[in-house]
Design a protein around this motif. Structure first.
Motif, short mmCIF file in Angstrom:
data_model
loop_
_atom_site.label_atom_id
_atom_site.label_comp_id
_atom_site.label_asym_id
_atom_site.label_seq_id
_atom_site.Cartn_x
_atom_site.Cartn_y
_atom_site.Cartn_z
N PHE A 64 5.78 4.40 25.13
CA PHE A 64 5.32 3.33 24.23
C PHE A 64 4.03 3.80 23.56
O PHE A 64 3.08 4.18 24.24
N VAL A 65 4.04 3.78 22.23
CA VAL A 65 2.85 4.08 21.45
C VAL A 65 2.52 2.84 20.63
O VAL A 65 3.25 2.52 19.68
N PRO A 66 1.47 2.10 20.97
CA PRO A 66 1.10 0.93 20.16
C PRO A 66 0.82 1.36 18.72
O PRO A 66 0.17 2.37 18.47
N LEU A 67 1.33 0.57 17.78
CA LEU A 67 1.27 0.96 16.38
C LEU A 67 0.36 0.07 15.54
O LEU A 67 0.20 -1.11 15.82
N ARG A 68 -0.18 0.68 14.50
CA ARG A 68 -0.81 -0.06 13.41
C ARG A 68 -0.19 0.46 12.13
O ARG A 68 0.13 1.65 12.01
N ARG A 69 0.02 -0.41 11.19
CA ARG A 69 0.63 -0.03 9.92
C ARG A 69 -0.43 -0.05 8.82
O ARG A 69 -1.13 -1.05 8.66
N GLU A 70 -0.52 1.05 8.11
CA GLU A 70 -1.51 1.19 7.05
C GLU A 70 -0.82 1.68 5.78
O GLU A 70 0.26 2.28 5.83
N TYR A 71 -1.48 1.45 4.66
CA TYR A 71 -0.95 1.93 3.38
C TYR A 71 -1.62 3.25 3.02
O TYR A 71 -2.85 3.37 3.04
N ARG A 72 -0.80 4.25 2.75
CA ARG A 72 -1.28 5.59 2.41
C ARG A 72 -0.40 6.20 1.32
O ARG A 72 0.75 5.82 1.15
N HIS A 73 -0.96 7.18 0.63
CA HIS A 73 -0.15 7.99 -0.27
C HIS A 73 0.68 8.95 0.58
O HIS A 73 0.19 9.49 1.57
N ALA A 74 1.91 9.17 0.17
CA ALA A 74 2.81 10.01 0.96
C ALA A 74 2.41 11.47 0.94
O ALA A 74 2.76 12.23 1.85
N SER A 75 1.66 11.90 -0.05
CA SER A 75 1.26 13.29 -0.17
C SER A 75 0.06 13.40 -1.09
O SER A 75 -0.32 12.43 -1.76
N ALA A 76 -0.55 14.58 -1.12
CA ALA A 76 -1.68 14.81 -2.02
C ALA A 76 -1.24 14.66 -3.48
O ALA A 76 -1.99 14.15 -4.33
N LYS A 77 -0.03 15.10 -3.77
CA LYS A 77 0.49 14.97 -5.14
C LYS A 77 0.65 13.51 -5.52
O LYS A 77 0.33 13.11 -6.66
N ALA A 78 1.14 12.69 -4.59
CA ALA A 78 1.31 11.27 -4.86
C ALA A 78 -0.03 10.61 -5.16
O ALA A 78 -0.14 9.75 -6.05
N LYS A 79 -1.08 11.02 -4.44
CA LYS A 79 -2.40 10.47 -4.69
C LYS A 79 -2.94 10.94 -6.03
O LYS A 79 -3.51 10.16 -6.80
N ARG A 80 -2.73 12.22 -6.30
CA ARG A 80 -3.24 12.79 -7.55
C ARG A 80 -2.57 12.17 -8.78
O ARG A 80 -3.22 11.97 -9.81
N THR A 81 -1.33 11.85 -8.66
CA THR A 81 -0.59 11.27 -9.78
C THR A 81 -0.59 9.74 -9.74
O THR A 81 0.15 9.11 -10.51
N ARG A 82 -1.39 9.17 -8.85
CA ARG A 82 -1.58 7.71 -8.75
C ARG A 82 -0.28 6.96 -8.49
O ARG A 82 -0.05 5.89 -9.03
N GLN A 83 0.57 7.54 -7.65
CA GLN A 83 1.78 6.83 -7.26
C GLN A 83 1.43 5.71 -6.28
O GLN A 83 0.42 5.81 -5.57
N PRO A 84 2.22 4.65 -6.21
CA PRO A 84 1.91 3.55 -5.30
C PRO A 84 1.86 4.02 -3.85
O PRO A 84 2.60 4.91 -3.44
#
Length: 213
Positions: A64-84
Protein backbone atom coordinates in the motif's frame (compact mmCIF):
# COMPACT_ATOMS: atom_id res chain seq x y z
CA UNK A 1 12.26 -15.35 -3.04
CA UNK A 2 14.89 -14.76 -5.72
CA UNK A 3 16.73 -11.53 -6.14
CA UNK A 4 14.94 -9.33 -8.62
CA UNK A 5 16.66 -8.77 -11.92
CA UNK A 6 17.66 -5.21 -12.70
CA UNK A 7 16.03 -4.06 -15.89
CA UNK A 8 18.24 -2.33 -18.43
CA UNK A 9 17.42 1.29 -19.09
CA UNK A 10 18.05 3.59 -22.00
CA UNK A 11 21.03 5.90 -21.52
CA UNK A 12 19.99 8.55 -24.00
CA UNK A 13 17.07 10.04 -22.09
CA UNK A 14 15.54 10.34 -18.63
CA UNK A 15 12.27 8.53 -17.95
CA UNK A 16 9.19 10.68 -18.39
CA UNK A 17 6.91 11.55 -15.51
CA UNK A 18 4.28 9.17 -16.85
CA UNK A 19 6.81 6.31 -16.92
CA UNK A 20 8.00 6.98 -13.37
CA UNK A 21 4.44 7.22 -12.04
CA UNK A 22 3.28 3.88 -13.49
CA UNK A 23 1.66 1.05 -11.52
CA UNK A 24 -0.02 3.20 -8.87
CA UNK A 25 -3.21 1.15 -8.71
CA UNK A 26 -4.40 0.38 -5.18
CA UNK A 27 -5.57 -3.20 -4.55
CA UNK A 28 -9.36 -3.24 -4.89
CA UNK A 29 -9.80 -5.25 -1.66
CA UNK A 30 -7.25 -3.36 0.42
CA UNK A 31 -9.85 -2.25 2.97
CA UNK A 32 -11.00 -5.83 3.50
CA UNK A 33 -7.55 -7.32 4.01
CA UNK A 34 -5.82 -4.48 5.89
CA UNK A 35 -7.00 -5.69 9.31
CA UNK A 36 -5.92 -9.29 8.66
CA UNK A 37 -2.26 -8.69 7.83
CA UNK A 38 0.86 -7.71 9.73
CA UNK A 39 2.07 -4.41 8.25
CA UNK A 40 5.56 -2.91 8.17
CA UNK A 41 6.80 0.38 6.74
CA UNK A 42 9.61 -0.23 4.25
CA UNK A 43 12.02 2.40 2.96
CA UNK A 44 12.92 2.55 -0.72
CA UNK A 45 15.16 4.73 -2.93
CA UNK A 46 13.82 8.13 -3.96
CA UNK A 47 11.16 8.01 -6.69
CA UNK A 48 11.09 4.20 -6.56
CA UNK A 49 7.97 3.77 -4.44
CA UNK A 50 5.78 2.49 -7.27
CA UNK A 51 8.58 0.43 -8.83
CA UNK A 52 9.13 -1.30 -5.48
CA UNK A 53 5.39 -1.85 -5.13
CA UNK A 54 5.24 -3.52 -8.54
CA UNK A 55 8.18 -5.83 -7.73
CA UNK A 56 6.83 -6.86 -4.32
CA UNK A 57 3.45 -7.64 -5.83
CA UNK A 58 5.16 -10.03 -8.25
CA UNK A 59 6.29 -12.01 -5.19
CA UNK A 60 2.77 -12.15 -3.81
CA UNK A 61 3.10 -9.46 -1.12
CA UNK A 62 0.30 -7.04 -0.39
CA UNK A 63 1.45 -3.44 -0.58
CA UNK A 64 0.00 0.00 0.00
CA UNK A 65 1.37 3.38 -1.06
CA UNK A 66 -0.80 6.29 0.15
CA UNK A 67 -1.40 8.60 -2.79
CA UNK A 68 -1.80 12.28 -3.49
CA UNK A 69 -2.92 13.50 -6.88
CA UNK A 70 -1.30 16.57 -8.38
CA UNK A 71 -1.44 18.36 -11.71
CA UNK A 72 1.80 18.27 -13.71
CA UNK A 73 3.01 18.57 -17.27
CA UNK A 74 3.63 15.13 -18.72
CA UNK A 75 7.07 16.11 -20.04
CA UNK A 76 9.46 19.02 -20.47
CA UNK A 77 8.16 19.44 -24.01
CA UNK A 78 4.58 19.64 -22.78
CA UNK A 79 5.57 22.39 -20.36
CA UNK A 80 7.58 24.24 -22.97
CA UNK A 81 4.72 24.19 -25.45
CA UNK A 82 2.19 25.15 -22.74
CA UNK A 83 0.11 22.01 -23.07
CA UNK A 84 -2.56 21.50 -20.37
CA UNK A 85 -1.44 19.82 -17.17
CA UNK A 86 -2.59 16.28 -16.44
CA UNK A 87 -3.35 14.54 -13.16
CA UNK A 88 -0.64 12.24 -11.78
CA UNK A 89 -0.33 10.19 -8.62
CA UNK A 90 2.55 10.72 -6.21
CA UNK A 91 3.41 9.04 -2.89
CA UNK A 92 1.96 10.88 0.08
CA UNK A 93 5.01 9.79 2.11
CA UNK A 94 8.01 9.83 -0.26
CA UNK A 95 10.48 6.90 0.05
CA UNK A 96 8.06 4.74 2.06
CA UNK A 97 5.68 1.94 1.22
CA UNK A 98 3.71 -0.39 3.44
CA UNK A 99 3.95 -4.16 3.03
CA UNK A 100 1.41 -6.57 4.51
CA UNK A 101 2.41 -10.10 5.54
CA UNK A 102 0.27 -13.03 6.56
CA UNK A 103 0.79 -13.87 10.25
CA UNK A 104 4.24 -15.33 10.71
CA UNK A 105 7.85 -14.24 10.46
CA UNK A 106 8.60 -12.09 7.37
CA UNK A 107 11.53 -13.30 5.29
CA UNK A 108 13.67 -10.23 5.89
CA UNK A 109 16.83 -11.69 4.34
CA UNK A 110 15.04 -12.40 1.06
CA UNK A 111 13.25 -9.06 1.18
CA UNK A 112 16.43 -7.06 1.69
CA UNK A 113 18.12 -8.86 -1.19
CA UNK A 114 15.88 -6.88 -3.51
CA UNK A 115 17.60 -3.73 -4.81
CA UNK A 116 14.37 -1.74 -4.47
CA UNK A 117 14.25 -2.15 -0.66
CA UNK A 118 16.52 0.03 1.49
CA UNK A 119 15.30 -0.91 4.95
CA UNK A 120 12.40 -1.24 7.34
CA UNK A 121 11.21 1.12 10.06
CA UNK A 122 12.01 -0.24 13.50
CA UNK A 123 13.62 0.38 16.87
CA UNK A 124 17.25 -0.50 17.64
CA UNK A 125 17.52 -2.43 14.38
CA UNK A 126 14.43 -4.49 15.06
CA UNK A 127 11.54 -4.19 12.55
CA UNK A 128 8.40 -2.97 14.29
CA UNK A 129 4.93 -3.85 13.01
CA UNK A 130 2.37 -1.10 12.63
CA UNK A 131 -0.63 -1.24 14.96
CA UNK A 132 -3.40 -2.80 12.89
CA UNK A 133 -6.06 -0.25 13.77
CA UNK A 134 -3.68 2.55 12.81
CA UNK A 135 -2.95 0.90 9.47
CA UNK A 136 -6.64 0.32 8.83
CA UNK A 137 -7.34 3.98 9.59
CA UNK A 138 -4.59 5.09 7.20
CA UNK A 139 -5.93 2.88 4.42
CA UNK A 140 -9.48 4.10 4.95
CA UNK A 141 -8.43 7.75 4.75
CA UNK A 142 -6.07 7.54 1.79
CA UNK A 143 -7.08 4.52 -0.31
CA UNK A 144 -8.73 6.72 -2.94
CA UNK A 145 -5.95 9.30 -2.83
CA UNK A 146 -5.83 12.91 -1.66
CA UNK A 147 -6.79 15.19 -4.54
CA UNK A 148 -5.27 18.57 -5.26
CA UNK A 149 -7.77 21.37 -5.95
CA UNK A 150 -8.69 21.46 -9.64
CA UNK A 151 -7.61 25.11 -9.84
CA UNK A 152 -3.99 23.98 -9.42
CA UNK A 153 -4.18 22.67 -12.98
CA UNK A 154 -3.72 26.28 -14.10
CA UNK A 155 -1.06 27.29 -11.54
CA UNK A 156 2.70 27.24 -11.79
CA UNK A 157 4.10 23.93 -10.60
CA UNK A 158 5.49 24.03 -7.03
CA UNK A 159 4.14 27.59 -6.61
CA UNK A 160 0.48 26.70 -5.95
CA UNK A 161 -1.64 28.79 -3.58
CA UNK A 162 -5.09 29.02 -2.00
CA UNK A 163 -7.64 31.70 -1.14
CA UNK A 164 -6.20 33.97 1.56
CA UNK A 165 -2.57 33.41 0.50
CA UNK A 166 -0.36 36.26 -0.63
CA UNK A 167 0.84 35.84 -4.21
CA UNK A 168 3.33 37.57 -6.48
CA UNK A 169 2.13 38.78 -9.85
CA UNK A 170 4.66 37.47 -12.38
CA UNK A 171 3.12 38.77 -15.61
CA UNK A 172 0.57 41.25 -16.94
CA UNK A 173 -0.08 44.90 -16.00
CA UNK A 174 0.36 44.32 -12.25
CA UNK A 175 3.67 42.48 -12.52
CA UNK A 176 5.84 42.76 -9.41
CA UNK A 177 3.04 43.29 -6.88
CA UNK A 178 2.48 41.00 -3.89
CA UNK A 179 -1.20 40.84 -2.97
CA UNK A 180 -3.71 38.54 -1.21
CA UNK A 181 -6.09 36.24 -3.09
CA UNK A 182 -9.77 36.87 -2.41
CA UNK A 183 -11.35 34.23 -4.63
CA UNK A 184 -10.41 31.57 -7.19
CA UNK A 185 -12.81 30.70 -10.00
CA UNK A 186 -11.81 28.50 -12.91
CA UNK A 187 -8.50 29.77 -14.28
CA UNK A 188 -8.72 33.20 -12.63
CA UNK A 189 -7.94 34.63 -9.19
CA UNK A 190 -9.62 37.72 -7.78
CA UNK A 191 -7.04 39.88 -6.01
CA UNK A 192 -7.17 42.62 -3.44
CA UNK A 193 -5.09 45.43 -4.92
CA UNK A 194 -4.34 48.88 -3.60
CA UNK A 195 -5.16 51.20 -6.47
CA UNK A 196 -5.73 54.94 -6.59
CA UNK A 197 -5.31 55.25 -2.85
CA UNK A 198 -7.81 52.55 -1.88
CA UNK A 199 -8.23 48.77 -1.78
CA UNK A 200 -9.88 47.12 -4.77
CA UNK A 201 -10.76 43.42 -4.60
CA UNK A 202 -12.42 43.04 -7.99
CA UNK A 203 -9.30 42.64 -10.14
CA UNK A 204 -9.09 39.23 -11.83
CA UNK A 205 -5.73 37.79 -12.95
CA UNK A 206 -4.86 34.52 -14.69
CA UNK A 207 -3.65 31.84 -12.31
CA UNK A 208 -0.56 31.10 -14.39
CA UNK A 209 0.52 34.73 -13.94
CA UNK A 210 0.72 34.23 -10.18
CA UNK A 211 2.81 32.27 -7.71
CA UNK A 212 2.83 31.86 -3.95
CA UNK A 213 4.83 34.63 -2.28
Amino acid sequence: MKKAETASTSQDRSPSLRERMSDTQVDHDILDIAARLHWYALTVPAQKEFVAQKILRRYGLRTFVPLRREYRHASAKAKRTRQPKQEFCFPLAPRYLFAGFTPGRPLWFDLFSLPCISGVVGIDGRPMPIVRKDMTRLVRKTATGINAPEAQKFMRTHHEFSVGDVVRVMDGPFEGLSVPVVEITGGLARLCLSLFGGAVDGVEVRLDWLEAA
